[in-house]
Design a protein around this motif. Structure first.
Motif, PDB file in Angstrom:
ATOM      1  N   VAL A 127     -26.140  16.666 -13.048  1.00 53.02           N
ATOM      2  CA  VAL A 127     -27.259  16.870 -13.968  1.00 53.02           C
ATOM      3  C   VAL A 127     -27.588  15.580 -14.715  1.00 53.02           C
ATOM      4  CG1 VAL A 127     -27.990  18.073 -16.056  1.00 53.02           C
ATOM      5  CG2 VAL A 127     -26.860  19.339 -14.239  1.00 53.02           C
ATOM      6  N   ARG A 128     -26.549  14.805 -15.080  1.00 56.65           N
ATOM      7  CA  ARG A 128     -26.797  13.560 -15.802  1.00 56.65           C
ATOM      8  C   ARG A 128     -27.626  12.593 -14.959  1.00 56.65           C
ATOM      9  NH1 ARG A 128     -22.015  11.579 -16.161  1.00 56.65           N
ATOM     10  NH2 ARG A 128     -21.431  13.155 -17.686  1.00 56.65           N
ATOM     11  N   ALA A 129     -27.296  12.519 -13.660  1.00 55.77           N
ATOM     12  CA  ALA A 129     -28.054  11.627 -12.772  1.00 55.77           C
ATOM     13  C   ALA A 129     -29.509  12.075 -12.667  1.00 55.77           C
ATOM     14  CB  ALA A 129     -27.402  11.596 -11.390  1.00 55.77           C
ATOM     15  N   ASP A 130     -29.725  13.395 -12.523  1.00 55.35           N
ATOM     16  CA  ASP A 130     -31.098  13.909 -12.453  1.00 55.35           C
ATOM     17  C   ASP A 130     -31.837  13.679 -13.771  1.00 55.35           C
ATOM     18  OD1 ASP A 130     -30.511  14.746  -9.920  1.00 55.35           O
ATOM     19  OD2 ASP A 130     -30.330  16.877 -10.404  1.00 55.35           O
ATOM     20  N   ASP A 131     -31.140  13.892 -14.866  1.00 50.84           N
ATOM     21  CA  ASP A 131     -31.756  13.741 -16.181  1.00 50.84           C
ATOM     22  C   ASP A 131     -32.162  12.295 -16.435  1.00 50.84           C
ATOM     23  OD1 ASP A 131     -32.480  14.929 -18.759  1.00 50.84           O
ATOM     24  OD2 ASP A 131     -30.857  13.726 -19.588  1.00 50.84           O
ATOM     25  N   GLU A 132     -31.349  11.355 -15.981  1.00 51.39           N
ATOM     26  CA  GLU A 132     -31.673   9.940 -16.160  1.00 51.39           C
ATOM     27  C   GLU A 132     -32.971   9.580 -15.443  1.00 51.39           C
ATOM     28  OE1 GLU A 132     -28.265   7.839 -14.819  1.00 51.39           O
ATOM     29  OE2 GLU A 132     -27.077   8.252 -16.629  1.00 51.39           O
ATOM     30  N   VAL A 133     -33.174  10.147 -14.242  1.00 50.81           N
ATOM     31  CA  VAL A 133     -34.407   9.890 -13.489  1.00 50.81           C
ATOM     32  C   VAL A 133     -35.609  10.454 -14.240  1.00 50.81           C
ATOM     33  CG1 VAL A 133     -35.678  10.393 -11.371  1.00 50.81           C
ATOM     34  CG2 VAL A 133     -33.257   9.783 -11.249  1.00 50.81           C
ATOM     35  N   LEU A 134     -35.495  11.683 -14.703  1.00 50.21           N
ATOM     36  CA  LEU A 134     -36.600  12.319 -15.419  1.00 50.21           C
ATOM     37  C   LEU A 134     -36.891  11.604 -16.737  1.00 50.21           C
ATOM     38  CD1 LEU A 134     -35.736  16.069 -14.764  1.00 50.21           C
ATOM     39  CD2 LEU A 134     -37.660  14.788 -13.818  1.00 50.21           C
ATOM     40  N   CYS A 135     -35.835  11.159 -17.411  1.00 52.00           N
ATOM     41  CA  CYS A 135     -36.026  10.408 -18.655  1.00 52.00           C
ATOM     42  C   CYS A 135     -36.787   9.110 -18.388  1.00 52.00           C
ATOM     43  CB  CYS A 135     -34.675  10.095 -19.301  1.00 52.00           C
ATOM     44  SG  CYS A 135     -33.905  11.497 -20.130  1.00 52.00           S
ATOM     45  N   HIS A 136     -36.442   8.437 -17.309  1.00 52.66           N
ATOM     46  CA  HIS A 136     -37.133   7.194 -16.953  1.00 52.66           C
ATOM     47  C   HIS A 136     -38.603   7.469 -16.642  1.00 52.66           C
ATOM     48  CE1 HIS A 136     -37.908   3.259 -15.243  1.00 52.66           C
ATOM     49  NE2 HIS A 136     -38.390   3.841 -14.158  1.00 52.66           N
ATOM     50  N   MET A 137     -38.873   8.518 -15.876  1.00 48.15           N
ATOM     51  CA  MET A 137     -40.254   8.860 -15.542  1.00 48.15           C
ATOM     52  C   MET A 137     -41.050   9.189 -16.801  1.00 48.15           C
ATOM     53  SD  MET A 137     -39.513  11.244 -12.201  1.00 48.15           S
ATOM     54  CE  MET A 137     -41.217  11.792 -12.078  1.00 48.15           C
ATOM     55  N   ALA A 138     -40.439   9.941 -17.715  1.00 46.26           N
ATOM     56  CA  ALA A 138     -41.124  10.298 -18.957  1.00 46.26           C
ATOM     57  C   ALA A 138     -41.399   9.064 -19.809  1.00 46.26           C
ATOM     58  CB  ALA A 138     -40.285  11.309 -19.747  1.00 46.26           C
ATOM     59  N   LYS A 139     -40.457   8.128 -19.836  1.00 50.96           N
ATOM     60  CA  LYS A 139     -40.637   6.902 -20.621  1.00 50.96           C
ATOM     61  C   LYS A 139     -41.783   6.067 -20.057  1.00 50.96           C
ATOM     62  CE  LYS A 139     -39.312   3.959 -23.816  1.00 50.96           C
ATOM     63  NZ  LYS A 139     -40.166   2.814 -23.545  1.00 50.96           N
ATOM     64  N   VAL A 140     -41.889   6.000 -18.727  1.00 47.36           N
ATOM     65  CA  VAL A 140     -42.984   5.265 -18.096  1.00 47.36           C
ATOM     66  C   VAL A 140     -44.328   5.898 -18.477  1.00 47.36           C
ATOM     67  CG1 VAL A 140     -44.077   4.675 -15.897  1.00 47.36           C
ATOM     68  CG2 VAL A 140     -41.601   4.383 -16.183  1.00 47.36           C
ATOM     69  N   LEU A 141     -44.408   7.229 -18.395  1.00 47.79           N
ATOM     70  CA  LEU A 141     -45.632   7.936 -18.777  1.00 47.79           C
ATOM     71  C   LEU A 141     -45.967   7.699 -20.247  1.00 47.79           C
ATOM     72  CD1 LEU A 141     -45.317  11.405 -17.000  1.00 47.79           C
ATOM     73  CD2 LEU A 141     -47.119   9.727 -16.655  1.00 47.79           C
ATOM     74  N   TYR A 142     -44.935   7.752 -21.070  1.00 44.60           N
ATOM     75  CA  TYR A 142     -45.128   7.559 -22.507  1.00 44.60           C
ATOM     76  C   TYR A 142     -45.712   6.176 -22.787  1.00 44.60           C
ATOM     77  CZ  TYR A 142     -44.108   7.733 -27.503  1.00 44.60           C
ATOM     78  OH  TYR A 142     -44.223   7.726 -28.875  1.00 44.60           O
ATOM     79  N   ASP A 143     -45.123   5.155 -22.187  1.00 43.59           N
ATOM     80  CA  ASP A 143     -45.601   3.785 -22.409  1.00 43.59           C
ATOM     81  C   ASP A 143     -47.031   3.592 -21.901  1.00 43.59           C
ATOM     82  OD1 ASP A 143     -43.178   3.175 -23.529  1.00 43.59           O
ATOM     83  OD2 ASP A 143     -42.334   2.273 -21.724  1.00 43.59           O
ATOM     84  N   GLN A 144     -47.391   4.302 -20.844  1.00 44.11           N
ATOM     85  CA  GLN A 144     -48.721   4.153 -20.253  1.00 44.11           C
ATOM     86  C   GLN A 144     -49.801   4.886 -21.040  1.00 44.11           C
ATOM     87  OE1 GLN A 144     -48.164   5.595 -16.257  1.00 44.11           O
ATOM     88  NE2 GLN A 144     -47.602   3.578 -15.442  1.00 44.11           N
ATOM     89  N   HIS A 145     -49.476   6.044 -21.595  1.00 50.80           N
ATOM     90  CA  HIS A 145     -50.531   6.928 -22.095  1.00 50.80           C
ATOM     91  C   HIS A 145     -50.452   7.301 -23.578  1.00 50.80           C
ATOM     92  CE1 HIS A 145     -51.994   7.486 -18.041  1.00 50.80           C
ATOM     93  NE2 HIS A 145     -50.796   7.858 -17.630  1.00 50.80           N
ATOM     94  N   VAL A 146     -49.312   7.125 -24.213  1.00 44.39           N
ATOM     95  CA  VAL A 146     -49.194   7.536 -25.618  1.00 44.39           C
ATOM     96  C   VAL A 146     -49.545   6.365 -26.525  1.00 44.39           C
ATOM     97  CG1 VAL A 146     -47.657   8.412 -27.410  1.00 44.39           C
ATOM     98  CG2 VAL A 146     -47.483   9.295 -25.076  1.00 44.39           C
ATOM     99  N   GLN A 147     -50.422   6.633 -27.495  1.00 43.55           N
ATOM    100  CA  GLN A 147     -50.893   5.600 -28.413  1.00 43.55           C
ATOM    101  C   GLN A 147     -50.236   5.771 -29.779  1.00 43.55           C
ATOM    102  OE1 GLN A 147     -55.069   6.333 -28.583  1.00 43.55           O
ATOM    103  NE2 GLN A 147     -55.375   6.120 -26.372  1.00 43.55           N
ATOM    104  N   ASP A 148     -49.961   4.656 -30.415  1.00 43.93           N
ATOM    105  CA  ASP A 148     -49.443   4.661 -31.786  1.00 43.93           C
ATOM    106  C   ASP A 148     -50.625   4.807 -32.739  1.00 43.93           C
ATOM    107  OD1 ASP A 148     -48.306   4.222 -34.251  1.00 43.93           O
ATOM    108  OD2 ASP A 148     -47.143   2.494 -33.639  1.00 43.93           O
ATOM    109  N   THR A 149     -50.609   5.838 -33.574  1.00 48.29           N
ATOM    110  CA  THR A 149     -51.720   6.096 -34.487  1.00 48.29           C
ATOM    111  C   THR A 149     -51.444   5.622 -35.904  1.00 48.29           C
ATOM    112  OG1 THR A 149     -50.901   8.331 -34.977  1.00 48.29           O
ATOM    113  CG2 THR A 149     -52.444   8.093 -33.136  1.00 48.29           C
ATOM    114  N   GLY A 150     -50.348   4.939 -36.110  1.00 52.15           N
ATOM    115  CA  GLY A 150     -50.005   4.495 -37.453  1.00 52.15           C
ATOM    116  C   GLY A 150     -49.069   5.461 -38.145  1.00 52.15           C
ATOM    117  N   ASP A 151     -49.469   6.729 -38.204  1.00 58.44           N
ATOM    118  CA  ASP A 151     -48.600   7.737 -38.812  1.00 58.44           C
ATOM    119  C   ASP A 151     -48.023   8.678 -37.762  1.00 58.44           C
ATOM    120  OD1 ASP A 151     -50.883   9.105 -38.105  1.00 58.44           O
ATOM    121  OD2 ASP A 151     -50.943  10.332 -39.932  1.00 58.44           O
ATOM    122  N   GLY A 152     -48.180   8.318 -36.486  1.00 58.66           N
ATOM    123  CA  GLY A 152     -47.657   9.188 -35.433  1.00 58.66           C
ATOM    124  C   GLY A 152     -48.007   8.682 -34.051  1.00 58.66           C
TER     125      GLY A 152
END
Length: 457
Positions: free
Chosen positions: A223-248
């Protein structure tokens, strides 16, 4: 056992040549075995060992145990540090269990000790039985993959060299080495959930499956190995699409809803951590509420003590909660009585009368034909029934105008407007009404400038 632990440390790169390690040692069988094993590996890795005993202020026997650990550390030519925390007092103050506060304080103190002596890592004595208990505890609490991953061999500054061995291996090692560990009587108390899992649940499960210990450890690894892959994928998506709004943080609704369910949940957790600034996780129920919020119309929101999630026309936003005492603008109206400077909440409005039009204009400025302005010109925020007459000559409600302009609902109540009764003459950052448009016959210009506030045009 030395060879097993050494091979495990090499596999997971837990030890580096010449580094300083803090060893968390309570004097019990596991931590005493850890101290003894690392002492025997010291010369091979040129390690500098610092032994730390944390006194939780719960048991009188801890004073004796601290002296015992000091003696064992000095006998092995290791530096010894004793630290203390009043866990019972902190538990009452924080309204938390002794177990939870004890763990938090223990790691805080260990990290402070490591920082003070320049240690590269902190070695703790978790083994395979502890891993199995951890997986079961998370399973009983309804955890996801991250919880079922259990404890990693290395997690930041924490290393776990004994995850390669079982409690039985440790007991046999202690007997062969002639070690005399201390016994913590609280480990026998079934008031603690982990103790009940260790003393009752795990032995009962072994009646059904003698290999349950190995199976739970293998589950953790998979499970740890699978979770690490999913965490990496989520981090890539986050960096690509999530914007910093100042307060969130904010993400486009279309982008968010296009993601698989697993990614949606992970993105929300990442946004939560970005806003709160700590690793404390958000509950599954709150994740699902925020996730479902993305399908709702603009203006809908969900608040917890830690975050405020809300929907705009295009985005799902997670931000810090609003302070109840914060007032961007006052509720009352402010009469405009000609030229001068007016204060309106966090805003400053400067008005002048001029025989010439302004040389420039921006969204913070309004210009009226002074002779067309009514005597009851007022500065305030929107109210029910407000209307505005546009250049086309048609009149529409201010609510409909805001809807068409896709102005976020959470901002509308803080936008200053100039009006006469319910007739709106100017909307901050937006437009002037046809009511007071300057004409070719205009001889006196009323020019206003708005500064300050926290509603940006």
């Amino acid at each position: 056992m030395i060879k097993t632990v050494d091979a495990f440390c090499r596999q997971h790169e837990l030890l580096c040549q010449g580094e300083t390690l803090v060893i968390a040692c309570s004097g019990g069988p596991d931590s005493l075995a850890l101290l003894d094993v690392l002492t025997q590996l010291r010369s091979e890795y040129d390690l500098h060992l610092v032994v730390c005993y944390v006194h939780h202020g719960i048991r009188q026997a801890a004073d004796k145990e601290a002296d015992f650990v000091k003696e064992e550390a000095l006998r092995r030519q290791c530096r010894f540090v004793r630290q203390s925390a009043d866990v019972p007092a902190l538990a009452r103050q924080r309204h938390m269990s002794l177990e939870a506060v004890g763990r938090t304080e223990r790691y805080r103190i260990l990290r402070e000790t490591a920082a003070s002596c320049g240690a590269a890592a902190i070695a703790v004595a978790h083994h395979q039985n502890d891993q199995a208990e951890t997986v079961l505890l998370h399973l009983l609490r309804g955890s996801g993959l991250t919880g079922l991953s259990g404890m990693a061999p290395k997690n930041g500054d924490i290393i776990r060299p004994l995850l390669a061995v079982t409690r039985q291996d440790i007991e046999e090692y202690i007997q062969v080495r002639g070690l005399c560990p201390q016994h913590d009587e609280t480990n026998d108390l079934q008031i603690f959930m982990r103790n009940r899992v260790r003393l009752s649940l795990l032995p009962e499960l072994m009646r059904y499956n003698q290999s349950v210990l190995n199976d739970l450890n293998r589950l953790s690894d998979i499970v740890r190995a699978d979770d690490e892959v999913l965490c990496h994928m989520a981090k890539v998506l986050y960096d690509q699409h999530v914007q910093d709004t100042g307060d969130g943080a904010a993400i486009e609704k279309k982008v968010f809803l296009a993601q698989p369910l697993a990614m949606q949940r992970r993105l929300i957790r990442l946004m939560f951590r970005q806003v709160t600034g700590y690793e404390l996780d958000i509950s599954f129920q709150h994740v699902e509420t925020i996730r479902n919020l993305a399908r709702k119309p603009s203006g809908k929101q969900f608040c917890t003590a830690a975050v405020r999630a809300y929907i705009t026309y295009h985005q799902l936003c997670v931000a810090v909660p609003r302070k109840k005492t914060e007032k961007v603008v006052p509720q009352e109206s402010l009469a405009i009585r000609g030229a001068g400077e007016y204060s309106f909440g966090l805003y400053t409005v400067t008005i002048q009368l001029s025989a010439a039009p302004p040389t420039h204009a921006d969204s913070h400025m309004f210009v009226f034909d002074y002779d067309q302005c009514p005597a009851d010109l007022t500065l305030r925020c929107r109210r029910s029934g407000d209307t505005i007459r546009l250049q086309t000559g048609c009149r529409k409600s201010l609510k409909k105008y805001f809807n068409e302009k896709k102005i976020p609902v959470e901002l509308r109540g803080n936008i200053p407007i100039i009006c006469s009764g319910s007739a709106v003459f100017w909307i901050y950052g937006e437009t002037c009404s046809a009511e007071a448009f300057i004409q070719h016959t205009t001889t006196t210009y009323l020019i206003g400038n708005v500064s300050g506030g926290n509603v940006h045009a």
